[in-house]
Design a protein around this motif. Structure first.
Motif, mmCIF file in Angstrom:
data_model
loop_
_atom_site.group_PDB
_atom_site.id
_atom_site.type_symbol
_atom_site.label_atom_id
_atom_site.label_comp_id
_atom_site.label_asym_id
_atom_site.label_seq_id
_atom_site.Cartn_x
_atom_site.Cartn_y
_atom_site.Cartn_z
ATOM 1 N N GLY A 91 9.369 -42.812 28.887
ATOM 2 C CA GLY A 91 8.321 -43.780 28.558
ATOM 3 C C GLY A 91 7.827 -44.507 29.788
ATOM 4 O O GLY A 91 8.179 -45.665 30.011
ATOM 5 N N LEU A 92 7.028 -43.825 30.602
ATOM 6 C CA LEU A 92 6.557 -44.440 31.844
ATOM 7 C C LEU A 92 5.167 -45.037 31.671
ATOM 8 O O LEU A 92 5.001 -46.247 31.639
ATOM 9 C CB LEU A 92 6.583 -43.415 32.975
ATOM 10 N N VAL A 93 4.137 -44.202 31.569
ATOM 11 C CA VAL A 93 2.779 -44.705 31.348
ATOM 12 C C VAL A 93 2.127 -43.886 30.241
ATOM 13 O O VAL A 93 2.608 -42.814 29.855
ATOM 14 C CB VAL A 93 1.915 -44.631 32.633
ATOM 15 N N ALA A 94 1.021 -44.396 29.741
ATOM 16 C CA ALA A 94 0.257 -43.707 28.704
ATOM 17 C C ALA A 94 -1.183 -44.181 28.789
ATOM 18 O O ALA A 94 -1.501 -45.132 29.525
ATOM 19 C CB ALA A 94 0.846 -43.977 27.319
ATOM 20 N N ALA A 95 -2.053 -43.517 28.006
ATOM 21 C CA ALA A 95 -3.465 -43.908 27.980
ATOM 22 C C ALA A 95 -4.010 -43.731 26.574
ATOM 23 O O ALA A 95 -3.600 -42.820 25.849
ATOM 24 C CB ALA A 95 -4.283 -43.081 28.974
ATOM 25 N N VAL A 96 -4.930 -44.619 26.212
ATOM 26 C CA VAL A 96 -5.604 -44.569 24.917
ATOM 27 C C VAL A 96 -7.095 -44.697 25.171
ATOM 28 O O VAL A 96 -7.529 -45.584 25.916
ATOM 29 C CB VAL A 96 -5.126 -45.715 23.999
ATOM 30 N N TRP A 97 -7.881 -43.814 24.552
ATOM 31 C CA TRP A 97 -9.331 -43.851 24.719
ATOM 32 C C TRP A 97 -9.995 -44.068 23.357
ATOM 33 O O TRP A 97 -9.776 -43.312 22.414
ATOM 34 C CB TRP A 97 -9.847 -42.549 25.331
ATOM 35 N N THR A 98 -10.797 -45.123 23.255
ATOM 36 C CA THR A 98 -11.536 -45.456 22.042
ATOM 37 C C THR A 98 -12.670 -46.395 22.403
ATOM 38 O O THR A 98 -12.566 -47.162 23.367
ATOM 39 C CB THR A 98 -10.619 -46.101 20.989
ATOM 40 N N ARG A 99 -13.749 -46.357 21.617
ATOM 41 C CA ARG A 99 -14.861 -47.274 21.868
ATOM 42 C C ARG A 99 -14.503 -48.723 21.523
ATOM 43 O O ARG A 99 -15.116 -49.652 22.034
ATOM 44 C CB ARG A 99 -16.085 -46.851 21.048
ATOM 45 N N VAL B 289 10.546 -47.293 30.542
ATOM 46 C CA VAL B 289 11.528 -47.614 29.512
ATOM 47 C C VAL B 289 12.252 -46.316 29.161
ATOM 48 O O VAL B 289 11.787 -45.221 29.450
ATOM 49 C CB VAL B 289 10.873 -48.232 28.257
ATOM 50 N N GLY B 290 13.406 -46.457 28.534
ATOM 51 C CA GLY B 290 14.169 -45.278 28.166
ATOM 52 C C GLY B 290 14.605 -44.497 29.392
ATOM 53 O O GLY B 290 15.040 -45.061 30.404
ATOM 54 N N ALA B 291 14.461 -43.188 29.324
ATOM 55 C CA ALA B 291 14.876 -42.315 30.419
ATOM 56 C C ALA B 291 13.944 -42.380 31.614
ATOM 57 O O ALA B 291 14.189 -41.705 32.623
ATOM 58 C CB ALA B 291 14.983 -40.869 29.920
ATOM 59 N N SER B 292 12.892 -43.177 31.538
ATOM 60 C CA SER B 292 11.984 -43.351 32.678
ATOM 61 C C SER B 292 12.414 -44.477 33.603
ATOM 62 O O SER B 292 11.717 -44.776 34.571
ATOM 63 C CB SER B 292 10.551 -43.603 32.184
ATOM 64 N N GLY B 293 13.558 -45.110 33.310
ATOM 65 C CA GLY B 293 14.108 -46.068 34.256
ATOM 66 C C GLY B 293 14.045 -47.499 33.777
ATOM 67 O O GLY B 293 13.712 -47.786 32.625
ATOM 68 N N TYR B 294 14.353 -48.417 34.684
ATOM 69 C CA TYR B 294 14.308 -49.838 34.393
ATOM 70 C C TYR B 294 14.070 -50.604 35.682
ATOM 71 O O TYR B 294 14.232 -50.090 36.780
ATOM 72 C CB TYR B 294 15.592 -50.319 33.713
ATOM 73 N N GLY B 295 13.688 -51.884 35.499
ATOM 74 C CA GLY B 295 13.227 -52.657 36.639
ATOM 75 C C GLY B 295 11.741 -52.437 36.845
ATOM 76 O O GLY B 295 11.143 -51.534 36.243
ATOM 77 N N ARG B 296 11.134 -53.247 37.666
ATOM 78 C CA ARG B 296 9.687 -53.191 37.851
ATOM 79 C C ARG B 296 9.307 -53.296 39.320
ATOM 80 O O ARG B 296 9.987 -53.935 40.118
ATOM 81 C CB ARG B 296 9.009 -54.322 37.074
ATOM 82 N N ARG B 297 8.209 -52.641 39.659
ATOM 83 C CA ARG B 297 7.542 -52.868 40.938
ATOM 84 C C ARG B 297 6.178 -53.475 40.633
ATOM 85 O O ARG B 297 5.688 -53.426 39.510
ATOM 86 C CB ARG B 297 7.408 -51.574 41.761
#
Length: 537
Positions: free
Chosen positions: A427-435, A472-480
């Motif tokens: 769960g790293l990044v995602a995108a949603v496209w809608t008007r 989140v999840g298997a994509s890690g933890y902490g933030r930059r």
């Protein structure tokens, strides 16, 4: 560096001609490598050609204790300097980076094989981060006053201190962004940095060390160690915090060792990132965005989109537009801006991409465009590829490919799209496209990912440097990025003070204890009720 652009690439020559860095170009950079006498060397290859680039000394595990000792000595003086002085170094680095960008763009392309436009994204990213932290660090690191237990007789302040020495363990795919970019907030917070460079992209990070030295960073505050996993793991024994970017498998090994040593870590790991295309979109605009999201740096970045879920009402129109734009991408090996996409980094990455695509096709997937190697352009070129009908049993369905390959899936509703996007342990990044902005915001909040772009790509997420990013999840933890990225390399200290103790006028625990336990409990109970009634936080 002293060379001109043409020293690395002559546009009039065969684009597959060997790229060579002259010894005089490389020698000043090698002075920044932490390596003892009798060191071994490593020679990376240029992805565009498969030809050797330059021999670079390797750091051994035995070199690390002395590097850490020097770093600690330098850090104590550095941390004592005002934040404004530390920030001034970042601003000078910002200016020098933009001034000398042609040199580092050449190095990035030669070492990673990415197109120049994607190499520039790293330059822009680091300049953006340098400016943000230089201008915000003083406020973000300032002591914070909080309400004391018995105002106005008590006070409390929260202080932030640098942890000391920070390890930044950097992968090969984005050496400038994930190396220099991660070092800057640690440095402005008052830390020293031991920067582990992957041997494939060591020259870019050595160039970064030279840039910081020219910007006024004192000696030994940033040291570059060059090596593989043994050096990265060895650093954990000598630092107070570590930031690691890499695969989920490697990140778990780092986390386990850091846990044994009691060293806090920030992990940004793999991603099988998803995009949803709702039924109300302009398919041409979304197709253009999808190309950026899927094929930047030939898909070799953890934030690249590898899954696209398209509402069935617009699936045909979107796929037609997306395939048409993908087929029109220009591939090429050149140190200029003519190519839209460059090469994979080497034979292992090419083999993984080929294996994932062949496995998917063997399980019944349909190739809509691409799925071909391009040895006519260079040894590791692979066409941007779009697949449909990828079944659950194919490796590409769930595993990160880390290449220019994306699978398109139809969905019948928003709910089905969200469920499919969240059907991953990554769960790293995602995108949603809608008007609809409201619809986009509501859908984004339901997606299990550290960051979600609405009507744009991960570039918008990454460029919003004031906001934290991470998995989140298997994509890690902490933030930059953001204040969280700065605070990762600090520790907090709470200082509370009681006024009037020595004059007998204070109201505190000493006075309450003198009243006896029962009276003390009664007084505190009334105090808590009063604070509740007054809505005091």
């Amino acid at each position: 560096m002293a060379h001109e652009h043409a020293d690395l690439h002559d546009p009039e020559t065969d684009p597959l001609a060997t790229y060579v860095l002259e010894p005089d170009d490389v020698r000043p950079l090698l002075a920044h490598v932490v390596a003892g006498p009798g060191h071994a060397t490593t020679t990376s290859t240029a992805p565009f050609t498969g030809s050797p680039v330059a021999a670079v000394p390797l750091t051994s595990v035995d070199d690390l204790p002395e590097a850490a000792r020097r770093a600690r000595a330098a850090q104590r003086t550095w941390a004592a300097r005002p934040v404004t002085e530390r920030a001034a170094v970042l601003l000078r680095a910002h200016d020098l980076l933009l001034e000398r960008q042609s040199d580092v763009l050449d190095l990035l392309q030669v070492e990673t094989g990415k197109a120049r436009t994607h190499a520039w994204d790293e330059v822009g990213d680091v300049a953006n981060a340098a400016r943000y932290y230089a201008l915000r660090a003083r406020r973000l690191l300032a002591p914070r006053t909080v309400r004391g237990l018995f105002p106005p007789f008590t006070s409390a302040r929260v202080l932030r201190h640098p942890v000391g020495v920070v390890a930044v363990i950097t992968p090969w795919n984005y050496p400038l962004s994930l190396g220099l970019g991660d070092a800057l907030p640690a440095l402005v917070a008052g830390n020293a940095v031991l920067l582990r460079a992957d041997p494939q992209t060591a020259l870019t990070l050595l160039w970064s060390a030279e840039l910081l030295a020219d910007a006024g960073l004192p000696d030994d505050l940033l040291q570059v160690v060059v090596g593989g996993p043994d050096v990265g793991m060895g650093l954990l024994e000598h630092v107070d915090h570590a930031g690691f970017t890499g695969s989920t498998r490697s990140g778990r090994v780092v986390a386990a060792r850091a846990g044994e040593l009691g060293v806090p870590v920030t992990l940004e790991l793999g991603g099988k990132n998803a995009m949803y295309v709702a039924a109300d979109v302009d398919v041409e605009a979304v197709a253009e965005g999808a190309v950026r999201a899927c094929f930047g740096s030939a898909g070799q970045l953890c934030a690249s989109v590898e899954r696209i879920y398209v509402h069935e009402d617009v699936r045909e129109a979107f796929v037609d537009a997306f395939v048409r734009r993908t087929a029109a991408l220009r591939l090429g090996a050149g140190l200029d801006y003519r190519a839209d996409m460059g090469s994979l980094v080497g034979p292992a990455q090419l083999a993984r991409v080929v294996e994932h695509v062949e496995d998917a096709v063997g399980h019944g997937a349909t190739v809509l465009v691409g799925a071909e190697q391009r040895p006519d352009l260079g040894p590791y070129f692979y066409e941007p590829t779009v697949l449909a009908d990828v079944p659950d049993g194919a490796r590409l369905h769930r595993e990160e490919t880390f290449g220019p390959v994306v699978a398109v899936y139809p969905v019948a509703s928003d709910d089905e799209a969200v469920a499919a996007m969240n059907d991953s342990d990554l769960g790293l990044v995602a995108a949603v496209w809608t008007r609809s902005a409201a619809r986009g915001a509501a859908l984004a909040a339901r997606v299990r990912a550290g960051a979600v772009a609405v009507n744009d790509t991960h570039q918008l997420i990454w460029g919003t440097v004031g906001a934290p990013v991470g998995g989140v999840g298997a994509s890690g933890y902490g933030r930059r990025h953001g204040r969280e990225g700065l605070w990762e390399t600090t520790w907090t200290q709470t200082v509370v003070a009681q006024r009037g103790v020595h004059t007998g006028r204070g109201v505190g625990m000493r006075q309450l204890e003198a009243l006896g336990s029962e009276v003390r409990a009664s007084v505190l109970t009334r105090l808590l009720r009063a604070e509740r009634a007054l809505r005091l936080p």
